[in-house]
Design an enzyme around this catalytic site. Structure first.
Site, short mmCIF file in Angstrom:
data_model
loop_
_atom_site.label_atom_id
_atom_site.label_comp_id
_atom_site.label_asym_id
_atom_site.label_seq_id
_atom_site.Cartn_x
_atom_site.Cartn_y
_atom_site.Cartn_z
N CYS A 14 20.12 58.62 36.38
CA CYS A 14 20.82 59.19 37.51
C CYS A 14 20.49 58.45 38.81
O CYS A 14 19.93 57.36 38.79
CB CYS A 14 20.43 60.66 37.66
SG CYS A 14 20.32 61.54 36.08
N ARG A 34 23.68 63.26 38.92
CA ARG A 34 23.36 63.22 37.49
C ARG A 34 24.37 62.47 36.63
O ARG A 34 25.58 62.67 36.74
CB ARG A 34 23.25 64.65 36.94
CG ARG A 34 22.71 64.63 35.50
CD ARG A 34 22.63 65.99 34.87
NE ARG A 34 21.99 65.87 33.55
CZ ARG A 34 22.19 66.68 32.53
NH1 ARG A 34 23.00 67.71 32.66
NH2 ARG A 34 21.57 66.47 31.38
N LEU A 35 23.84 61.60 35.76
CA LEU A 35 24.57 61.05 34.63
C LEU A 35 24.03 61.77 33.40
O LEU A 35 22.89 61.54 32.99
CB LEU A 35 24.37 59.55 34.51
CG LEU A 35 25.06 58.87 33.32
CD1 LEU A 35 26.57 58.96 33.46
CD2 LEU A 35 24.64 57.40 33.21
N ALA A 36 24.83 62.65 32.82
CA ALA A 36 24.35 63.54 31.76
C ALA A 36 24.42 62.84 30.40
O ALA A 36 25.51 62.51 29.92
CB ALA A 36 25.19 64.81 31.73
N VAL A 53 21.37 63.46 27.81
CA VAL A 53 20.68 64.42 26.94
C VAL A 53 20.86 65.82 27.54
O VAL A 53 20.60 66.02 28.73
CB VAL A 53 19.18 64.07 26.80
CG1 VAL A 53 18.46 65.14 25.98
CG2 VAL A 53 19.02 62.71 26.14
N ASN A 101 15.10 60.16 37.74
CA ASN A 101 16.04 59.23 37.12
C ASN A 101 15.30 58.62 35.94
O ASN A 101 14.36 57.85 36.14
CB ASN A 101 16.44 58.15 38.13
CG ASN A 101 17.15 56.98 37.49
OD1 ASN A 101 17.87 57.14 36.52
ND2 ASN A 101 16.93 55.78 38.03
N GLY A 102 15.66 58.99 34.71
CA GLY A 102 14.90 58.44 33.61
C GLY A 102 15.27 58.97 32.25
O GLY A 102 16.15 59.82 32.10
N ASP A 131 15.36 65.88 28.42
CA ASP A 131 14.11 65.17 28.11
C ASP A 131 13.16 65.14 29.30
O ASP A 131 11.94 65.10 29.11
CB ASP A 131 14.42 63.75 27.62
CG ASP A 131 15.33 62.99 28.57
OD1 ASP A 131 16.50 63.38 28.70
OD2 ASP A 131 14.88 62.01 29.18
N VAL A 143 31.45 40.03 27.04
CA VAL A 143 32.30 39.59 28.13
C VAL A 143 32.18 38.08 28.31
O VAL A 143 31.12 37.50 28.04
CB VAL A 143 31.92 40.31 29.45
CG1 VAL A 143 30.54 39.89 29.94
CG2 VAL A 143 32.99 40.08 30.54
N THR A 196 20.70 33.62 41.01
CA THR A 196 20.86 33.81 39.56
C THR A 196 21.19 35.25 39.23
O THR A 196 21.94 35.52 38.28
CB THR A 196 19.59 33.36 38.81
OG1 THR A 196 19.84 33.40 37.41
CG2 THR A 196 18.40 34.24 39.11
N ARG A 214 24.94 35.69 39.94
CA ARG A 214 25.72 34.98 38.91
C ARG A 214 25.83 35.80 37.63
O ARG A 214 26.89 35.89 37.02
CB ARG A 214 25.06 33.64 38.59
CG ARG A 214 25.17 32.57 39.64
CD ARG A 214 24.37 31.34 39.20
NE ARG A 214 24.48 30.22 40.13
CZ ARG A 214 23.85 29.06 39.96
NH1 ARG A 214 23.06 28.90 38.90
NH2 ARG A 214 24.00 28.09 40.83
N GLY A 217 19.48 43.63 25.66
CA GLY A 217 18.38 42.76 25.22
C GLY A 217 17.52 42.15 26.31
O GLY A 217 16.80 41.18 26.04
#
Length: 585
Positions: free
Chosen positions: A2, A50-52, A54, A75-76, A98, A267, A316, A319, A342
């Site tokens: 979030c 909030r980005l919901a 869990v 936020n976590g 969580d 992409v 960088t 970019r 990754g």
């Protein structure tokens, strides 16, 4: 995850102040479009966007303990929250979120609980019993966080610069692996792993232990109540993440809710190296693959938005952030709320091509330590903010605390790049997943040469950026660069162009100081530039600047161009293509 904003001890509990805090919190709404919350206790304000992911139904924030005397905005993602709940059997939880364990852990253990959290996080905890507060950031700095100070004695905390830069006299990056307590008004490092001292480890290389540690890191990140996918460039790191996810997805709660078919995303410019490799890996793994195209002009048109969201002028980072920014918007439009990625492998294993020139194992290891410590300024910042610009979360298993401990405890002699022995960059990681009986990836993918993301999306992307900047920054402007920008003076027209945009959005000197600087070749630290005398004359963060190492190094391009038609064709002409991002599924 979030967006958080906290204003603490501002000596103003008026309605006007509350309205101002809400206004500033809305600047972070892109990070959390699902719900907003604000808790006020006297002259302390804790706001949340909030980005919901869990418990989306009941996990709204701020979060509280039983009697609401402890308030948390966070936020976590806490991957071991179920195990921690079992240790808190005498507590009553309000949600299944969580992050709900944080307030209760504080009640039981005080400030010492932070190291018990297995995950990524930035949080502010207010203890109304004594009007004290605690702020903490995760070990590596996967989540972004800033701290600011007001003339009225207030302390400000925000996930992004734009939440506090206009209201603080001074602000700075909140250091990863640290906590800040109002009781002693200073930073204290809570994350103290063995590798942090940069002492040279001596543990023998155990490929199976490394493999098991990474598989565990990936699987624990499949905690979700919403749809997700995997970013797949076709390089080693993202391909391994995708392979492990595909292999273990079927038995997870996520598969029961959303199906066992993994979605992958890539992409690039048409014909880019990453697109071909990613499609091959996706076909091999059987993922539902989504390939997004962008043009050089699409990317250039997005640069101002990218700099506003990423909050940097580092060349960088910009970019690489731009393609990721464009891709994230498309991914979110498909209904996906988080992706697994990754980032971090190159820092841990010395995967950047300049590591070919490491003079010995001691300098190799110390450079990896420096790179990991600086990740929050570069790849973590990019992965966090370019996705969150569209309300999409990125999870990074290579930066798992336990996995880093295993990987950084290996004697760096095994990590050294020795072409004469068939050991290319990241050989220890490649070898760990080179399974003849049950292969994770095709051999040529497992041993594909490193491509930095900004190169892999298409070499003409960087060349097009340089050509565009050259049209907007004159030689005469560059003569005054050191006077106009005395800190981190831009030494190229591309860097000057980004700096102008950044300072238009963030004009404060404090903002300028949050961005790293110094000489770099192929993403090296300034110290590693000393490894090769030729590099000091070829300072560029692209992997192609690793002369004599990259298969498409600038020196090879230059020689080919000279043979064909003279030096004026070294930089390809930027093609103007139709606007818009094409999508193929």
């Amino acid at each position: 995850m979030c967006g958080i904003l906290a204003v603490l001890g501002c000596s103003d509990d008026s309605q006007a102040k509350r309205v101002r805090v809400l206004e500033l919190s809305r600047r972070l709404k892109h990070r959390g479009p699902d719900w907003s919350g604000l808790h006020q206790y006297g002259d302390n304000y804790l706001a949340h966007q909030r980005l919901a992911i869990v418990d989306p139904a009941s996990g709204d924030q701020p979060l509280y303990n039983e009697d609401k005397s402890i308030v948390v905005t966070v936020n976590g993602e806490i991957y071991n929250h179920e195990e921690l709940r079992k240790q808190l059997s005498n507590h009553t939880f309000r949600t299944e979120c969580d992050c709900d364990v944080i307030a209760h852990l504080y009640e039981e253990h005080g400030e010492g609980f932070v190291d018990m959290l297995d995950g990524i996080f930035s949080f502010v905890l207010l203890d109304t019993r004594d009007n004290s507060f605690l702020v903490a950031r995760d070990a590596i700095g996967v989540t972004s966080l800033y701290i600011g100070y007001g003339l009225d004695g207030s302390v400000w905390i925000a996930s992004e610069l734009k939440g506090l830069n206009d209201d603080c006299e001074h602000f700075e990056t909140f250091p990863p692996g640290h906590l800040y307590s109002s009781k002693d008004r200073e930073f204290r490092r809570w994350y103290n792993p063995p590798w942090f001292s940069e002492a040279i480890p001596s543990a023998p290389y155990d490929p199976l232990a490394l493999r098991n540690a990474f598989e565990k890191a990936v699987v624990k990140r499949l905690m979700t109540d919403v749809p997700f996918g995997v970013l797949l460039s076709g390089g080693l790191d993202s391909s391994l993440v995708a392979a492990i996810t595909a292999r273990h997805l079927a038995g997870t709660k996520a598969a029961k809710q959303w199906g066992a078919k993994l979605h992958s995303f890539c992409v690039g410019l048409k014909g880019a190296p990453d697109l071909r490799a990613a499609k091959e890996v996706a076909d091999y793994l059987g993922t539902v693959h989504h390939e997004f195209h962008f043009t050089v002009q699409d990317g250039i048109d997005a640069i101002e938005d990218v700099i506003y969201h990423i909050e940097t002028y580092d060349v960088t980072t910009i970019r690489a952030s731009t393609p990721m920014f464009l891709m994230s918007r498309k991914i979110k439009s498909l209904g996906v709320k988080w992706v697994i990625s990754g980032e971090g492998s190159d820092e841990i294993f010395g995967g950047y091509l300049y590591f070919h020139k490491a003079p010995n194992k001691e300098e190799f290891h110390q450079e990896t330590c420096r790179k990991i410590k600086a990740l929050h300024k570069y790849d973590c910042l990019r992965a966090n903010k370019s996705t969150y610009a569209w309300g999409l979360e990125a999870r990074v298993p290579f930066l798992d605390k336990e996995f880093i401990n295993v990987a950084m405890n290996i004697d760096p002699e095994y990590k050294l790049i020795k072409p004469e022995e068939g050991r290319i960059e990241k050989w220890v990681l490649r070898k760990a997943f080179d399974d003849e009986e049950h292969p994770y990836l095709p051999k040529h993918i497992l041993y594909r040469q490193k491509e930095q993301f900004s190169d892999g999306v298409g070499y003409s992307w960087i060349d097009g950026l340089k050509a565009h900047a050259a049209k907007h920054v004159t030689d005469k402007m560059m003569l005054n660069a050191a006077n106009i920008f005395p800190h981190n003076t831009p030494n190229t027209k591309e860097a000057y162009y980004y700096r102008m945009i950044f300072e238009r959005f963030f004009p404060q000197n404090s903002a300028t100081l949050t961005v790293p600087g110094g000489a770099s070749v192929a993403c090296s630290t300034a110290k590693a530039v000393e490894w090769d005398a030729a590099w000091s004359n070829n300072l560029d963060p692209s992997g192609r600047a690793a002369l004599g190492v990259h298969n498409s190094a600038y020196e090879n391009q230059i020689n080919s161009a000279k043979a064909a038609a003279g030096p004026e064709k070294i930089i390809p002409k930027m093609e103007v293509s139709p606007l818009g991002v094409a999508i193929q599924s």
